[in-house]
Design an enzyme around this catalytic site. Structure first.
Site, short mmCIF file in Angstrom:
data_model
loop_
_atom_site.label_atom_id
_atom_site.label_comp_id
_atom_site.label_asym_id
_atom_site.label_seq_id
_atom_site.Cartn_x
_atom_site.Cartn_y
_atom_site.Cartn_z
N THR A 1 0.82 -1.21 0.00
CA THR A 1 0.00 0.00 0.00
C THR A 1 0.86 1.26 0.00
O THR A 1 1.86 1.35 0.71
CB THR A 1 -0.91 0.00 1.25
OG1 THR A 1 -1.74 -1.16 1.20
CG2 THR A 1 -1.79 1.25 1.29
N LYS B 1 -1.55 -0.95 -3.99
CA LYS B 1 -2.82 -0.35 -3.56
C LYS B 1 -2.54 1.09 -3.18
O LYS B 1 -1.60 1.36 -2.42
CB LYS B 1 -3.37 -1.14 -2.38
CG LYS B 1 -4.53 -0.51 -1.65
CD LYS B 1 -5.21 -1.57 -0.80
CE LYS B 1 -5.79 -0.98 0.45
NZ LYS B 1 -6.53 -1.98 1.24
N LYS C 1 -3.96 4.74 -1.60
CA LYS C 1 -5.00 5.39 -0.81
C LYS C 1 -5.41 6.69 -1.50
O LYS C 1 -4.55 7.47 -1.95
CB LYS C 1 -4.48 5.68 0.59
CG LYS C 1 -4.17 4.42 1.40
CD LYS C 1 -5.44 3.66 1.76
CE LYS C 1 -5.15 2.57 2.78
NZ LYS C 1 -6.39 1.85 3.17
N ASP D 1 -8.18 2.78 -2.84
CA ASP D 1 -8.98 2.63 -1.61
C ASP D 1 -9.31 4.02 -1.08
O ASP D 1 -8.42 4.75 -0.66
CB ASP D 1 -8.18 1.83 -0.57
CG ASP D 1 -8.98 1.55 0.70
OD1 ASP D 1 -10.14 2.02 0.80
OD2 ASP D 1 -8.45 0.86 1.58
N GLU E 1 -11.88 0.35 -3.45
CA GLU E 1 -12.25 -0.18 -2.15
C GLU E 1 -12.98 0.89 -1.35
O GLU E 1 -12.57 2.05 -1.32
CB GLU E 1 -10.95 -0.58 -1.44
CG GLU E 1 -11.11 -1.62 -0.38
CD GLU E 1 -9.75 -2.02 0.19
OE1 GLU E 1 -8.80 -2.25 -0.58
OE2 GLU E 1 -9.65 -2.09 1.41
N ASP F 1 -15.02 -2.93 2.39
CA ASP F 1 -14.06 -3.18 3.48
C ASP F 1 -14.70 -2.82 4.81
O ASP F 1 -15.23 -3.68 5.51
CB ASP F 1 -12.76 -2.41 3.22
CG ASP F 1 -11.73 -2.61 4.34
OD1 ASP F 1 -11.97 -3.40 5.26
OD2 ASP F 1 -10.66 -1.96 4.30
N LYS G 1 -10.72 -8.71 7.27
CA LYS G 1 -9.58 -8.46 8.16
C LYS G 1 -9.87 -9.17 9.47
O LYS G 1 -10.97 -9.02 10.02
CB LYS G 1 -9.40 -6.95 8.40
CG LYS G 1 -8.96 -6.21 7.16
CD LYS G 1 -8.89 -4.71 7.38
CE LYS G 1 -8.49 -4.02 6.09
NZ LYS G 1 -8.77 -2.57 6.10
N CYS H 1 -5.32 -5.94 6.36
CA CYS H 1 -4.81 -5.79 7.74
C CYS H 1 -5.02 -4.36 8.21
O CYS H 1 -5.21 -3.46 7.41
CB CYS H 1 -3.32 -6.13 7.79
SG CYS H 1 -2.29 -5.11 6.71
N ASP I 1 -3.64 -8.14 1.04
CA ASP I 1 -3.07 -6.82 1.35
C ASP I 1 -2.46 -6.94 2.75
O ASP I 1 -2.99 -6.45 3.71
CB ASP I 1 -4.21 -5.79 1.29
CG ASP I 1 -3.76 -4.40 1.68
OD1 ASP I 1 -2.60 -4.05 1.43
OD2 ASP I 1 -4.60 -3.66 2.23
N ASP J 1 0.90 -6.28 4.42
CA ASP J 1 2.22 -5.67 4.23
C ASP J 1 2.68 -4.82 5.40
O ASP J 1 3.81 -4.34 5.40
CB ASP J 1 2.21 -4.81 2.96
CG ASP J 1 1.17 -3.70 3.02
OD1 ASP J 1 0.25 -3.78 3.86
OD2 ASP J 1 1.26 -2.74 2.24
MG LIG Z 1 -9.48 -0.65 2.94
#
Ligand SMILES: [Mg+2]
Length: 374
Positions: free
Chosen positions: A134, A159, A161, A189, A215, A240, A264, A292, A317, A319
């Site tokens: 991410t 990914k 943000k 996301d 996301e 999510d 998660k 996570c 995801d 990491d």
């Molecule tokens: Mg998310």
């Protein structure tokens, strides 16, 4: 074997760089670690990564909830998994990351006891799985630098943000796409940053950047809004924050509100509920991501083992343990091989134990009953 002793530890992991998403910026995670020991000396570890804006928990609330949960488990048979799950579930409402820590510690204990890696204890579907890495909200130059580094070390999925300022979001994602080329998959996301109408308008912009999915574009509670974005927008939608529990997953399925669901362990309350969410998703034809919070090595290891177990996991995801300056564990964090995460072959979660320099014992609950909550 019966559960003889439960120890509650706390510790803090610090990030190599501040991590910014549309919900806010953080520089550290205040974690709670659970160690469960049985009458023969077998032990297992679990981690709670409380995310106050997502699960409503803090380190302090997790410690208090953990004392309560522990009081229900002392003296129980470690092999009675359904009974232990029931006790964890019924001990206190919500408090999902506290519950996850106990669930993970019990699975770690049992698979260590039988001397097999946790994913084999659960049932192995695969030996390794690709994780994304991410990139938080940051300036364009830093994002391009990080993306280029990730491509160079073999990462195949990134990914990004978004959800704060659409012009900056678009420019940052566009610059990263140009820098890494078309062979890297990019996900975005928004962490609930948009209204449904904004989401559809904003996603039209991203449509030319070859993005796999978005996301959580809208608020966690807005299932109708999520369905609207899925129907009217140009990209597939992943739920999510809208899905914590198996019951939430059923709501998404009924509303046909998402193409993917991100599981998660800290939201679901651990592996046993993650399995239920993945089973519901699979039956509905909805692939899962396993994601996570900003967790340390134990929480991430549990996510990796679950991902190696369940065949409905398509994206990973996992990491955050790679982004920490320190670790609360001794031993090694599970490896990242190119873009893949795997088990290290050790029993249980892996070659992990507590690092006494980094954790502090908060409370011990034992058979003799040195904690009473009622
Ligand atoms: Mg998310």
């Amino acid at each position: 074997m019966k559960i003889e002793k439960i120890e509650i530890f706390k510790g803090t992991v610090y990030y190599k760089a501040p991590f910014k998403i549309s919900l806010g910026t953080s520089e550290q995670s205040d974690e709670v670690l659970i160690k469960i020991t049985d009458t023969e000396g077998n032990w297992g570890l679990g981690e709670a990564g409380p995310a106050s804006r997502i699960t409503g928990e803090t380190q302090g609330t997790v410690i208090e909830a953990s004392k309560l949960i522990a009081s229900f488990l002392i003296g129980q048979e470690t092999e009675d998994i359904p009974i232990l799950n029931e006790k964890i579930e019924s001990s206190i409402l919500r408090n999902s990351s506290a519950k996850a820590a106990f669930d993970i510690a019990l699975y770690d204990l049992l698979s260590r006891k039988y001397k097999i890696p946790l994913y084999k204890f659960l049932g192995a579907y695969r030996e390794s799985i690709i994780t994304d890495v991410t990139i938080g909200i940051m300036d364009i130059e830093s994002a391009v630098k990080k993306a280029t580094y990730l491509k160079n070390i073999g990462i195949k999925r990134i990914k990004m943000k978004v959800g704060e300022n659409i012009v900056e979001d678009y420019r940052r994602v566009e610059a990263v796409r140009n820098a890494v080329g078309d062979n890297i998959e990019i996900f975005i996301d928004a962490n609930q940053g948009w209204s449904p109408g904004e989401a559809v308008r904003n996603l039209e912009l991203f449509d030319n950047l070859n993005i796999e999915f978005v996301e959580q574009p809208v608020k966690a509670w807005d299932i109708d809004g999520l369905a609207y974005v899925r129907n009217k927008g140009p990209l597939p939608v992943m739920a999510d924050e809208s899905v914590h529990s198996p019951e939430d997953a059923i709501k998404i399925v009924k509303a046909e509100a998402a193409d993917f669901i991100n599981i998660k362990l800290m939201k679901s309350g651990g592996i046993h509920n993650a399995k239920k969410i993945a089973d519901i998703s699979e039956a509905a034809g909805i692939p899962n991501m396993v994601g996570c919070m900003m967790e340390g090595a134990i929480g991430i290891a549990a996510g990796i083992h679950f991902s190696l177990h369940h065949r409905n996991v398509k994206f990973v995801d996992l990491d955050s343990d790679l982004d920490m300056k320190n670790t609360l564990t001794g031993g090694k964090i599970l490896p990242l091989k190119g873009s893949y995460r795997t088990s290290d072959g050790y029993p249980g979660l892996g070659d992990l134990n507590l690092n006494p320099e980094e954790v502090q014992l908060v409370s011990t609950i034992s058979k003799s009953g040195d904690f009473k909550s009622f």
